[in-house]
Write a protein that holds these residues in place. Structure first.
Motif, PDB file in Angstrom:
ATOM      1  N   VAL A 160     -16.723  -5.696  17.350  1.00 15.22           N
ATOM      2  CA  VAL A 160     -15.981  -5.631  18.075  1.00 15.22           C
ATOM      3  C   VAL A 160     -14.648  -5.125  18.142  1.00 15.22           C
ATOM      4  N   LEU A 161     -13.762  -5.263  16.457  1.00 13.25           N
ATOM      5  CA  LEU A 161     -12.748  -5.612  16.148  1.00 13.25           C
ATOM      6  C   LEU A 161     -12.611  -3.640  16.886  1.00 13.25           C
ATOM      7  N   SER A 162     -13.962  -2.850  15.911  1.00 11.22           N
ATOM      8  CA  SER A 162     -14.165  -1.674  15.974  1.00 11.22           C
ATOM      9  C   SER A 162     -13.763  -1.005  17.374  1.00 11.22           C
ATOM     10  N   ASN A 163     -14.988  -1.624  18.093  1.00 15.46           N
ATOM     11  CA  ASN A 163     -14.690  -1.113  19.418  1.00 15.46           C
ATOM     12  C   ASN A 163     -13.487  -1.066  20.305  1.00 15.46           C
ATOM     13  N   VAL A 164     -13.008  -2.030  19.496  1.00 14.90           N
ATOM     14  CA  VAL A 164     -11.646  -2.039  20.998  1.00 14.90           C
ATOM     15  C   VAL A 164     -10.274  -0.918  20.225  1.00 14.90           C
ATOM     16  N   GLN A 165     -10.341  -0.329  18.929  1.00 10.60           N
ATOM     17  CA  GLN A 165      -9.688   0.196  18.567  1.00 10.60           C
ATOM     18  C   GLN A 165     -10.017   1.921  19.166  1.00 10.60           C
ATOM     19  N   ARG A 166     -11.259   1.792  19.612  1.00 10.35           N
ATOM     20  CA  ARG A 166     -11.748   3.180  19.684  1.00 10.35           C
ATOM     21  C   ARG A 166     -11.441   3.009  20.560  1.00 10.35           C
ATOM     22  N   LYS A 167     -11.440   2.169  21.943  1.00 12.97           N
ATOM     23  CA  LYS A 167     -11.285   2.078  23.634  1.00 12.97           C
ATOM     24  C   LYS A 167     -10.093   2.091  23.924  1.00 12.97           C
ATOM     25  N   PHE A 168      -8.937   1.490  23.329  1.00 14.27           N
ATOM     26  CA  PHE A 168      -8.404   1.078  23.493  1.00 14.27           C
ATOM     27  C   PHE A 168      -7.007   2.568  22.618  1.00 14.27           C
ATOM     28  N   ALA A 169      -7.267   3.292  21.387  1.00 15.34           N
ATOM     29  CA  ALA A 169      -6.719   3.544  20.808  1.00 15.34           C
ATOM     30  C   ALA A 169      -5.081   3.336  20.208  1.00 15.34           C
ATOM     31  N   LEU A 170      -4.986   1.660  19.902  1.00 12.01           N
ATOM     32  CA  LEU A 170      -3.897   1.164  19.523  1.00 12.01           C
ATOM     33  C   LEU A 170      -3.413   1.120  18.626  1.00 12.01           C
ATOM     34  N   ASN A 171      -1.987   1.410  18.099  1.00 12.04           N
ATOM     35  CA  ASN A 171      -1.620   2.171  17.596  1.00 12.04           C
ATOM     36  C   ASN A 171      -1.238   0.513  16.395  1.00 12.04           C
ATOM     37  N   GLU A 172      -1.094   1.204  14.542  1.00  9.07           N
ATOM     38  CA  GLU A 172      -1.518   0.384  14.244  1.00  9.07           C
ATOM     39  C   GLU A 172      -0.620  -1.087  14.171  1.00  9.07           C
ATOM     40  N   LYS A 173       0.499  -1.477  14.858  1.00  7.64           N
ATOM     41  CA  LYS A 173       1.150  -2.013  15.014  1.00  7.64           C
ATOM     42  C   LYS A 173       0.231  -3.143  16.232  1.00  7.64           C
ATOM     43  N   ASP A 174       0.154  -2.416  17.189  1.00  3.62           N
ATOM     44  CA  ASP A 174      -0.507  -2.521  18.187  1.00  3.62           C
ATOM     45  C   ASP A 174      -1.601  -3.409  17.659  1.00  3.62           C
ATOM     46  N   MET A 175      -2.393  -3.166  17.007  1.00  3.95           N
ATOM     47  CA  MET A 175      -3.409  -3.461  16.323  1.00  3.95           C
ATOM     48  C   MET A 175      -3.674  -4.547  14.915  1.00  3.95           C
ATOM     49  N   ASN A 176      -2.713  -4.656  14.692  1.00  2.29           N
ATOM     50  CA  ASN A 176      -2.138  -6.084  13.734  1.00  2.29           C
ATOM     51  C   ASN A 176      -2.052  -7.228  14.941  1.00  2.29           C
ATOM     52  N   PHE A 177      -1.506  -6.922  15.629  1.00  2.12           N
ATOM     53  CA  PHE A 177      -1.409  -8.293  16.960  1.00  2.12           C
ATOM     54  C   PHE A 177      -2.381  -8.248  17.453  1.00  2.12           C
ATOM     55  N   TYR A 178      -3.741  -7.363  17.641  1.00  2.37           N
ATOM     56  CA  TYR A 178      -4.735  -7.964  18.409  1.00  2.37           C
ATOM     57  C   TYR A 178      -5.230  -8.545  16.658  1.00  2.37           C
ATOM     58  N   LYS A 179      -5.212  -8.146  15.619  1.00  4.45           N
ATOM     59  CA  LYS A 179      -6.184  -9.019  14.861  1.00  4.45           C
ATOM     60  C   LYS A 179      -5.709 -10.030  14.981  1.00  4.45           C
ATOM     61  N   GLY A 180      -4.202 -10.584  14.904  1.00  7.77           N
ATOM     62  CA  GLY A 180      -4.329 -12.142  14.805  1.00  7.77           C
ATOM     63  C   GLY A 180      -4.147 -12.527  16.378  1.00  7.77           C
ATOM     64  N   TYR A 181      -4.562 -11.999  17.406  1.00  2.75           N
ATOM     65  CA  TYR A 181      -4.928 -12.668  19.031  1.00  2.75           C
ATOM     66  C   TYR A 181      -6.606 -13.248  18.253  1.00  2.75           C
TER      67      TYR A 181
END
Length: 460
Positions: free
Chosen positions: A179-200
Protein backbone atom coordinates in the motif's frame (compact mmCIF):
# COMPACT_ATOMS: atom_id res chain seq x y z
CA UNK A 1 -26.35 23.01 -36.74
CA UNK A 2 -23.55 20.97 -35.15
CA UNK A 3 -24.61 17.99 -33.08
CA UNK A 4 -24.25 18.40 -29.30
CA UNK A 5 -21.50 16.47 -27.58
CA UNK A 6 -22.69 13.67 -25.29
CA UNK A 7 -21.88 13.61 -21.58
CA UNK A 8 -19.83 10.58 -20.49
CA UNK A 9 -20.04 9.64 -16.80
CA UNK A 10 -17.65 6.88 -15.63
CA UNK A 11 -18.35 5.07 -12.34
CA UNK A 12 -15.38 3.88 -10.28
CA UNK A 13 -17.03 2.51 -7.09
CA UNK A 14 -20.64 1.55 -7.58
CA UNK A 15 -21.74 1.57 -3.93
CA UNK A 16 -20.17 4.99 -3.47
CA UNK A 17 -21.19 7.18 -6.41
CA UNK A 18 -23.43 5.21 -8.80
CA UNK A 19 -26.82 6.36 -7.50
CA UNK A 20 -25.80 10.02 -7.28
CA UNK A 21 -24.20 10.02 -10.75
CA UNK A 22 -27.37 8.49 -12.19
CA UNK A 23 -29.26 11.33 -10.50
CA UNK A 24 -26.92 13.78 -12.25
CA UNK A 25 -27.62 11.94 -15.51
CA UNK A 26 -31.36 12.41 -14.90
CA UNK A 27 -30.88 16.16 -14.55
CA UNK A 28 -28.82 16.26 -17.76
CA UNK A 29 -31.56 14.36 -19.58
CA UNK A 30 -34.00 17.04 -18.44
CA UNK A 31 -31.70 19.62 -20.04
CA UNK A 32 -31.79 17.69 -23.32
CA UNK A 33 -28.35 16.03 -23.27
CA UNK A 34 -27.44 12.51 -24.30
CA UNK A 35 -25.58 10.69 -21.53
CA UNK A 36 -23.37 7.61 -21.41
CA UNK A 37 -22.82 5.91 -18.05
CA UNK A 38 -20.72 2.88 -17.16
CA UNK A 39 -17.61 1.23 -15.75
CA UNK A 40 -14.61 3.55 -15.36
CA UNK A 41 -12.03 0.76 -15.74
CA UNK A 42 -13.58 -0.47 -18.98
CA UNK A 43 -13.45 3.05 -20.39
CA UNK A 44 -9.81 3.59 -19.42
CA UNK A 45 -8.46 0.27 -20.60
CA UNK A 46 -10.60 -0.84 -23.52
CA UNK A 47 -13.35 1.44 -24.74
CA UNK A 48 -12.04 5.00 -25.14
CA UNK A 49 -12.36 4.67 -28.92
CA UNK A 50 -16.02 3.61 -28.64
CA UNK A 51 -17.09 7.19 -27.94
CA UNK A 52 -17.32 10.18 -30.24
CA UNK A 53 -15.84 13.43 -28.81
CA UNK A 54 -17.88 14.30 -25.75
CA UNK A 55 -17.66 15.76 -22.27
CA UNK A 56 -16.23 13.36 -19.68
CA UNK A 57 -16.79 13.80 -15.94
CA UNK A 58 -13.69 12.10 -14.51
CA UNK A 59 -13.18 10.82 -10.96
CA UNK A 60 -10.00 12.60 -9.87
CA UNK A 61 -7.16 14.94 -10.76
CA UNK A 62 -4.22 12.93 -9.39
CA UNK A 63 -0.79 12.60 -10.99
CA UNK A 64 -1.61 9.11 -12.26
CA UNK A 65 -4.49 10.59 -14.31
CA UNK A 66 -2.44 13.11 -16.29
CA UNK A 67 -1.50 10.79 -19.19
CA UNK A 68 -5.05 9.51 -19.45
CA UNK A 69 -6.49 13.04 -19.44
CA UNK A 70 -4.02 14.01 -22.16
CA UNK A 71 -5.20 11.08 -24.28
CA UNK A 72 -8.81 12.17 -23.78
CA UNK A 73 -8.04 15.75 -24.79
CA UNK A 74 -6.17 14.58 -27.90
CA UNK A 75 -9.20 12.51 -28.86
CA UNK A 76 -11.33 15.67 -28.73
CA UNK A 77 -13.07 15.27 -25.37
CA UNK A 78 -13.83 18.05 -22.91
CA UNK A 79 -12.60 16.96 -19.46
CA UNK A 80 -14.18 17.81 -16.11
CA UNK A 81 -13.58 16.14 -12.75
CA UNK A 82 -15.33 15.57 -9.45
CA UNK A 83 -13.19 13.83 -6.83
CA UNK A 84 -15.13 11.70 -4.33
CA UNK A 85 -12.12 11.76 -1.99
CA UNK A 86 -12.45 15.56 -1.61
CA UNK A 87 -15.59 15.22 0.50
CA UNK A 88 -13.93 14.17 3.77
CA UNK A 89 -10.13 14.70 3.72
CA UNK A 90 -7.77 14.93 6.70
CA UNK A 91 -7.28 18.59 5.76
CA UNK A 92 -7.63 20.65 2.61
CA UNK A 93 -3.90 21.33 2.37
CA UNK A 94 -3.09 17.62 2.62
CA UNK A 95 -5.81 16.78 0.10
CA UNK A 96 -4.22 19.13 -2.42
CA UNK A 97 -0.74 17.69 -1.88
CA UNK A 98 -1.91 14.13 -2.27
CA UNK A 99 -4.64 14.28 -4.90
CA UNK A 100 -4.36 17.46 -6.97
CA UNK A 101 -1.67 17.35 -9.64
CA UNK A 102 -0.91 20.65 -11.46
CA UNK A 103 -0.46 18.93 -14.85
CA UNK A 104 -3.74 17.05 -14.53
CA UNK A 105 -5.47 20.23 -13.33
CA UNK A 106 -4.16 22.13 -16.34
CA UNK A 107 -5.72 19.55 -18.69
CA UNK A 108 -9.18 19.96 -17.16
CA UNK A 109 -11.81 22.37 -18.45
CA UNK A 110 -13.45 22.49 -15.00
CA UNK A 111 -12.70 20.97 -11.59
CA UNK A 112 -15.58 20.76 -9.11
CA UNK A 113 -14.31 21.25 -5.55
CA UNK A 114 -16.11 20.28 -2.35
CA UNK A 115 -16.45 23.93 -1.32
CA UNK A 116 -14.66 27.23 -0.92
CA UNK A 117 -12.05 25.90 1.51
CA UNK A 118 -10.47 23.29 -0.78
CA UNK A 119 -10.80 25.72 -3.71
CA UNK A 120 -8.75 28.24 -1.73
CA UNK A 121 -6.18 25.57 -0.80
CA UNK A 122 -5.70 24.68 -4.48
CA UNK A 123 -5.31 28.35 -5.45
CA UNK A 124 -2.71 28.85 -2.71
CA UNK A 125 -0.72 25.84 -3.86
CA UNK A 126 -0.91 26.20 -7.66
CA UNK A 127 -1.27 28.99 -10.16
CA UNK A 128 -4.35 28.19 -12.20
CA UNK A 129 -7.30 29.94 -13.76
CA UNK A 130 -9.71 30.56 -10.82
CA UNK A 131 -12.66 30.11 -13.19
CA UNK A 132 -11.57 26.51 -13.63
CA UNK A 133 -12.30 25.77 -9.95
CA UNK A 134 -16.01 25.58 -9.14
CA UNK A 135 -17.20 24.98 -5.54
CA UNK A 136 -19.93 22.40 -6.01
CA UNK A 137 -20.15 19.90 -3.17
CA UNK A 138 -21.15 16.39 -4.18
CA UNK A 139 -24.34 14.85 -5.65
CA UNK A 140 -23.98 12.06 -3.04
CA UNK A 141 -25.28 14.53 -0.48
CA UNK A 142 -27.98 15.91 -2.78
CA UNK A 143 -29.85 12.61 -2.91
CA UNK A 144 -30.10 12.73 0.89
CA UNK A 145 -32.01 16.03 0.85
CA UNK A 146 -35.56 15.84 2.19
CA UNK A 147 -37.13 16.64 -1.20
CA UNK A 148 -35.43 13.58 -2.76
CA UNK A 149 -35.04 11.21 0.19
CA UNK A 150 -38.26 10.26 2.03
CA UNK A 151 -38.26 10.74 5.79
CA UNK A 152 -36.98 7.60 7.47
CA UNK A 153 -39.40 5.38 9.32
CA UNK A 154 -36.98 5.15 12.23
CA UNK A 155 -37.01 1.92 14.23
CA UNK A 156 -34.94 1.84 17.43
CA UNK A 157 -35.28 -1.97 17.52
CA UNK A 158 -33.52 -2.41 14.17
CA UNK A 159 -29.94 -3.52 13.56
CA UNK A 160 -26.79 -1.63 14.54
CA UNK A 161 -24.66 -0.70 11.53
CA UNK A 162 -20.85 -0.58 11.78
CA UNK A 163 -19.14 1.11 8.84
CA UNK A 164 -15.44 0.49 8.19
CA UNK A 165 -13.31 2.87 6.10
CA UNK A 166 -9.96 1.07 6.44
CA UNK A 167 -9.14 0.15 2.85
CA UNK A 168 -5.44 0.89 3.36
CA UNK A 169 -5.11 -0.93 6.68
CA UNK A 170 -7.18 -3.88 5.44
CA UNK A 171 -6.37 -3.88 1.70
CA UNK A 172 -8.20 -6.16 -0.74
CA UNK A 173 -5.33 -8.43 -1.80
CA UNK A 174 -1.99 -6.73 -1.10
CA UNK A 175 0.06 -6.08 2.02
CA UNK A 176 0.28 -2.87 4.00
CA UNK A 177 3.87 -2.39 2.75
CA UNK A 178 2.61 -2.63 -0.83
CA UNK A 179 0.00 0.00 0.00
CA UNK A 180 2.77 2.44 0.95
CA UNK A 181 4.69 1.62 -2.22
CA UNK A 182 1.59 2.18 -4.37
CA UNK A 183 0.89 5.53 -2.71
CA UNK A 184 4.43 6.73 -3.42
CA UNK A 185 4.13 5.68 -7.05
CA UNK A 186 0.61 7.02 -7.63
CA UNK A 187 0.92 10.40 -5.92
CA UNK A 188 4.68 11.03 -6.26
CA UNK A 189 4.92 12.50 -2.75
CA UNK A 190 8.14 14.21 -1.71
CA UNK A 191 10.04 12.94 1.34
CA UNK A 192 8.33 15.31 3.78
CA UNK A 193 4.84 14.50 2.57
CA UNK A 194 5.61 10.79 2.42
CA UNK A 195 6.70 10.90 6.07
CA UNK A 196 3.40 12.59 6.89
CA UNK A 197 1.55 9.86 5.03
CA UNK A 198 3.46 7.16 6.91
CA UNK A 199 2.38 8.79 10.17
CA UNK A 200 -1.23 8.86 8.98
CA UNK A 201 -0.93 5.25 7.79
CA UNK A 202 0.38 4.08 11.17
CA UNK A 203 -2.47 5.97 12.86
CA UNK A 204 -5.15 4.27 10.72
CA UNK A 205 -3.53 0.85 11.20
CA UNK A 206 -3.81 1.25 14.98
CA UNK A 207 -7.35 2.55 14.61
CA UNK A 208 -8.35 -0.45 12.51
CA UNK A 209 -6.99 -2.88 15.08
CA UNK A 210 -8.99 -1.11 17.83
CA UNK A 211 -12.05 -0.80 15.59
CA UNK A 212 -12.25 -4.47 14.66
CA UNK A 213 -11.81 -5.47 18.31
CA UNK A 214 -14.53 -3.02 19.35
CA UNK A 215 -16.87 -4.48 16.73
CA UNK A 216 -16.51 -7.95 18.19
CA UNK A 217 -17.04 -6.65 21.73
CA UNK A 218 -20.15 -4.75 20.62
CA UNK A 219 -21.62 -7.86 18.99
CA UNK A 220 -21.06 -9.77 22.23
CA UNK A 221 -22.51 -6.94 24.31
CA UNK A 222 -25.69 -6.69 22.21
CA UNK A 223 -26.33 -10.41 21.66
CA UNK A 224 -30.07 -9.92 21.13
CA UNK A 225 -29.62 -7.43 18.31
CA UNK A 226 -28.35 -7.96 14.78
CA UNK A 227 -25.13 -6.18 13.92
CA UNK A 228 -24.33 -5.45 10.28
CA UNK A 229 -20.75 -4.62 9.35
CA UNK A 230 -20.19 -2.85 6.06
CA UNK A 231 -16.52 -2.85 4.98
CA UNK A 232 -15.18 -0.23 2.58
CA UNK A 233 -15.59 -1.33 -1.08
CA UNK A 234 -11.79 -1.65 -1.35
CA UNK A 235 -11.32 -3.67 1.84
CA UNK A 236 -10.62 -7.37 2.24
CA UNK A 237 -14.02 -8.63 3.36
CA UNK A 238 -12.56 -12.00 4.37
CA UNK A 239 -10.69 -10.30 7.22
CA UNK A 240 -14.01 -9.32 8.77
CA UNK A 241 -15.68 -12.65 8.01
CA UNK A 242 -12.87 -14.64 9.62
CA UNK A 243 -12.67 -12.40 12.67
CA UNK A 244 -16.41 -12.32 13.32
CA UNK A 245 -17.30 -15.90 12.33
CA UNK A 246 -18.10 -16.96 15.90
CA UNK A 247 -20.61 -14.11 16.37
CA UNK A 248 -23.97 -15.44 15.23
CA UNK A 249 -25.68 -12.04 15.37
CA UNK A 250 -23.22 -10.46 12.92
CA UNK A 251 -23.68 -10.10 9.18
CA UNK A 252 -20.92 -8.82 6.89
CA UNK A 253 -22.41 -7.02 3.89
CA UNK A 254 -20.92 -5.04 1.02
CA UNK A 255 -24.11 -4.72 -1.02
CA UNK A 256 -26.01 -1.50 -1.61
CA UNK A 257 -24.98 2.07 -0.96
CA UNK A 258 -24.04 3.26 2.51
CA UNK A 259 -27.17 5.37 2.79
CA UNK A 260 -29.39 2.45 1.75
CA UNK A 261 -27.91 0.17 4.41
CA UNK A 262 -27.89 2.95 7.02
CA UNK A 263 -31.51 3.96 6.39
CA UNK A 264 -32.80 0.73 7.92
CA UNK A 265 -30.59 0.81 11.01
CA UNK A 266 -31.22 1.96 14.58
CA UNK A 267 -27.84 3.72 14.72
CA UNK A 268 -24.54 3.95 12.87
CA UNK A 269 -21.03 3.50 14.23
CA UNK A 270 -17.88 4.61 12.34
CA UNK A 271 -14.57 6.46 12.58
CA UNK A 272 -13.95 9.40 10.24
CA UNK A 273 -16.01 7.87 7.43
CA UNK A 274 -17.93 9.69 4.69
CA UNK A 275 -20.73 7.18 5.18
CA UNK A 276 -20.98 8.45 8.76
CA UNK A 277 -21.61 11.93 7.37
CA UNK A 278 -24.27 10.57 4.99
CA UNK A 279 -25.95 8.69 7.84
CA UNK A 280 -26.04 11.83 10.00
CA UNK A 281 -27.61 13.80 7.14
CA UNK A 282 -30.35 11.17 7.00
CA UNK A 283 -31.06 12.09 10.63
CA UNK A 284 -29.87 8.84 12.20
CA UNK A 285 -28.02 8.63 15.53
CA UNK A 286 -24.32 8.43 14.59
CA UNK A 287 -21.41 7.56 16.87
CA UNK A 288 -17.69 7.79 16.13
CA UNK A 289 -15.35 5.45 17.99
CA UNK A 290 -12.04 7.29 18.49
CA UNK A 291 -9.77 5.19 20.74
CA UNK A 292 -6.77 7.12 19.42
CA UNK A 293 -7.16 10.86 18.84
CA UNK A 294 -4.89 12.92 16.61
CA UNK A 295 -5.27 16.53 15.50
CA UNK A 296 -2.99 15.71 12.54
CA UNK A 297 -4.53 12.50 11.24
CA UNK A 298 -8.20 12.29 12.20
CA UNK A 299 -10.84 13.10 9.55
CA UNK A 300 -12.75 16.06 11.02
CA UNK A 301 -16.04 16.46 9.11
CA UNK A 302 -17.63 13.01 9.75
CA UNK A 303 -16.59 13.19 13.39
CA UNK A 304 -18.07 16.70 13.66
CA UNK A 305 -21.57 15.34 12.94
CA UNK A 306 -21.15 12.36 15.29
CA UNK A 307 -21.16 11.76 19.04
CA UNK A 308 -17.56 10.74 19.73
CA UNK A 309 -16.20 8.31 22.33
CA UNK A 310 -12.66 7.13 22.99
CA UNK A 311 -13.63 4.48 25.54
CA UNK A 312 -15.61 1.50 24.27
CA UNK A 313 -17.39 0.91 27.58
CA UNK A 314 -18.65 4.51 27.62
CA UNK A 315 -19.58 4.07 23.97
CA UNK A 316 -21.67 0.96 24.65
CA UNK A 317 -23.38 2.69 27.57
CA UNK A 318 -24.26 5.67 25.33
CA UNK A 319 -25.59 3.32 22.65
CA UNK A 320 -27.83 1.57 25.18
CA UNK A 321 -29.28 4.90 26.33
CA UNK A 322 -29.79 6.12 22.77
CA UNK A 323 -31.65 2.96 21.77
CA UNK A 324 -34.04 3.44 24.72
CA UNK A 325 -34.71 7.15 24.06
CA UNK A 326 -36.86 8.97 21.54
CA UNK A 327 -35.08 10.15 18.40
CA UNK A 328 -36.38 12.88 16.08
CA UNK A 329 -34.97 12.04 12.63
CA UNK A 330 -36.26 15.18 10.90
CA UNK A 331 -34.93 17.58 13.51
CA UNK A 332 -31.56 15.84 13.62
CA UNK A 333 -31.22 16.00 9.83
CA UNK A 334 -32.05 19.72 9.79
CA UNK A 335 -29.41 20.41 12.46
CA UNK A 336 -26.77 18.44 10.57
CA UNK A 337 -27.41 20.37 7.34
CA UNK A 338 -27.01 23.66 9.23
CA UNK A 339 -23.69 22.51 10.71
CA UNK A 340 -22.12 21.42 7.39
CA UNK A 341 -23.42 24.07 4.98
CA UNK A 342 -20.29 26.21 5.28
CA UNK A 343 -18.07 23.25 4.30
CA UNK A 344 -20.06 22.08 1.28
CA UNK A 345 -20.76 23.74 -2.08
CA UNK A 346 -21.00 27.45 -2.87
CA UNK A 347 -22.30 30.44 -0.91
CA UNK A 348 -25.73 30.37 -2.59
CA UNK A 349 -26.85 27.08 -1.00
CA UNK A 350 -27.49 25.56 -4.44
CA UNK A 351 -27.50 21.80 -4.79
CA UNK A 352 -24.36 20.19 -6.15
CA UNK A 353 -26.23 18.55 -9.00
CA UNK A 354 -27.70 21.90 -10.07
CA UNK A 355 -24.26 23.54 -10.05
CA UNK A 356 -22.58 20.73 -12.02
CA UNK A 357 -25.38 20.24 -14.56
CA UNK A 358 -25.59 24.01 -15.18
CA UNK A 359 -21.85 24.23 -15.85
CA UNK A 360 -21.98 21.25 -18.17
CA UNK A 361 -24.96 22.74 -20.02
CA UNK A 362 -23.19 26.10 -20.48
CA UNK A 363 -19.95 24.44 -21.57
CA UNK A 364 -21.73 22.36 -24.19
CA UNK A 365 -23.58 25.42 -25.49
CA UNK A 366 -20.21 26.86 -26.47
CA UNK A 367 -20.06 24.07 -29.06
CA UNK A 368 -16.27 24.08 -29.27
CA UNK A 369 -14.75 22.73 -32.46
CA UNK A 370 -12.88 19.44 -32.45
CA UNK A 371 -9.40 19.34 -33.99
CA UNK A 372 -10.16 16.32 -36.15
CA UNK A 373 -6.62 16.08 -37.53
CA UNK A 374 -5.27 15.68 -33.98
CA UNK A 375 -8.14 13.31 -33.15
CA UNK A 376 -7.48 11.03 -36.12
CA UNK A 377 -3.75 10.95 -35.31
CA UNK A 378 -4.51 10.16 -31.66
CA UNK A 379 -7.07 7.57 -32.72
CA UNK A 380 -4.37 5.83 -34.75
CA UNK A 381 -1.96 5.91 -31.80
CA UNK A 382 -4.62 4.36 -29.54
CA UNK A 383 -5.18 1.54 -32.06
CA UNK A 384 -1.43 0.90 -32.30
CA UNK A 385 -1.16 0.85 -28.48
CA UNK A 386 -3.98 -1.68 -28.30
CA UNK A 387 -2.41 -3.78 -31.08
CA UNK A 388 0.95 -3.71 -29.29
CA UNK A 389 -0.69 -4.91 -26.09
CA UNK A 390 -2.52 -7.76 -27.87
CA UNK A 391 0.65 -8.93 -29.67
CA UNK A 392 2.74 -8.75 -26.51
CA UNK A 393 0.13 -10.74 -24.56
CA UNK A 394 -0.09 -13.35 -27.32
CA UNK A 395 3.70 -13.79 -27.54
CA UNK A 396 3.93 -14.10 -23.78
CA UNK A 397 1.20 -16.74 -23.87
CA UNK A 398 3.06 -18.71 -26.58
CA UNK A 399 6.33 -18.53 -24.66
CA UNK A 400 4.74 -19.83 -21.49
CA UNK A 401 2.88 -22.53 -23.42
CA UNK A 402 6.03 -23.77 -25.15
CA UNK A 403 8.28 -23.52 -22.09
CA UNK A 404 5.51 -24.87 -19.83
CA UNK A 405 6.27 -22.22 -17.28
CA UNK A 406 3.68 -20.65 -15.02
CA UNK A 407 2.88 -17.02 -15.60
CA UNK A 408 3.58 -15.18 -12.31
CA UNK A 409 1.29 -12.38 -13.43
CA UNK A 410 -1.80 -14.57 -13.74
CA UNK A 411 -2.51 -14.53 -10.01
CA UNK A 412 -2.01 -10.75 -9.87
CA UNK A 413 -4.30 -10.23 -12.86
CA UNK A 414 -6.97 -12.41 -11.26
CA UNK A 415 -6.74 -10.47 -8.01
CA UNK A 416 -7.05 -7.19 -9.89
CA UNK A 417 -10.12 -8.43 -11.77
CA UNK A 418 -11.71 -9.51 -8.50
CA UNK A 419 -10.80 -6.16 -6.93
CA UNK A 420 -12.40 -4.16 -9.73
CA UNK A 421 -15.40 -6.50 -9.69
CA UNK A 422 -15.91 -5.84 -5.99
CA UNK A 423 -15.77 -2.08 -6.60
CA UNK A 424 -18.02 -2.25 -9.68
CA UNK A 425 -20.06 -5.48 -9.78
CA UNK A 426 -22.04 -4.29 -12.80
CA UNK A 427 -25.46 -2.82 -13.44
CA UNK A 428 -28.39 -3.18 -15.82
CA UNK A 429 -30.76 -1.05 -17.84
CA UNK A 430 -33.53 -1.94 -15.40
CA UNK A 431 -31.51 -0.72 -12.42
CA UNK A 432 -30.61 2.56 -14.12
CA UNK A 433 -34.20 3.13 -15.23
CA UNK A 434 -35.50 2.45 -11.71
CA UNK A 435 -33.16 5.05 -10.15
CA UNK A 436 -33.82 7.72 -12.79
CA UNK A 437 -37.57 7.22 -12.49
CA UNK A 438 -37.32 8.15 -8.80
CA UNK A 439 -35.73 11.48 -9.64
CA UNK A 440 -37.47 12.69 -12.81
CA UNK A 441 -40.60 12.20 -14.92
CA UNK A 442 -38.65 12.99 -18.12
CA UNK A 443 -39.15 10.34 -20.79
CA UNK A 444 -35.90 8.78 -21.99
CA UNK A 445 -34.52 5.90 -24.01
CA UNK A 446 -31.82 3.60 -22.64
CA UNK A 447 -29.85 1.06 -24.65
CA UNK A 448 -26.59 -0.89 -24.57
CA UNK A 449 -23.63 1.01 -25.96
CA UNK A 450 -20.61 -1.23 -25.38
CA UNK A 451 -19.21 -3.49 -22.67
CA UNK A 452 -20.73 -2.38 -19.31
CA UNK A 453 -21.75 0.99 -20.79
CA UNK A 454 -25.22 2.36 -21.49
CA UNK A 455 -26.55 5.20 -23.63
CA UNK A 456 -29.35 7.40 -22.27
CA UNK A 457 -31.08 10.05 -24.36
CA UNK A 458 -34.22 12.15 -23.98
CA UNK A 459 -37.25 10.72 -25.76
CA UNK A 460 -38.46 13.13 -28.44
Amino acid sequence: MRKKRPVIIPIEVKSREFKSRVYLAARLLELGHKVYIGNSQILRKLKILSFAPGLILENDVTKSSSNYLKRLKNLGHLCLALDEEALCPISDSWYVKQRVDPKSLELLDTFFTRGNDDKKAIEECYKCDPKKLVPAGNPRLDILRSNLSPLLNYNSDSYILIISRFSRSNPFSITRDQVLSNVQRKFALNEKDMNFYKGYFNHTNKLFDHFINMSKSLAEKFLNRQVIIRPHPSENIDTWINYMESNQNVKISSFGTAEEVASGSSLVLHNGCTAGLESAILGLPVFSYMPIISDKYDVPLPNLVSTCYSNQFELFEAIEKKLLSNHNVKKNSENIWKSINKYIGNDKNESSTEIISSYIDELLKENRKVDYLKRYFSFLIEILMRLKFVIKSFLNYLYLKISRKKNPLLKLQKERRNYYKQKYPGTSKAEIRKIISKFTSTSFVIKDHCQEWYELRPFN
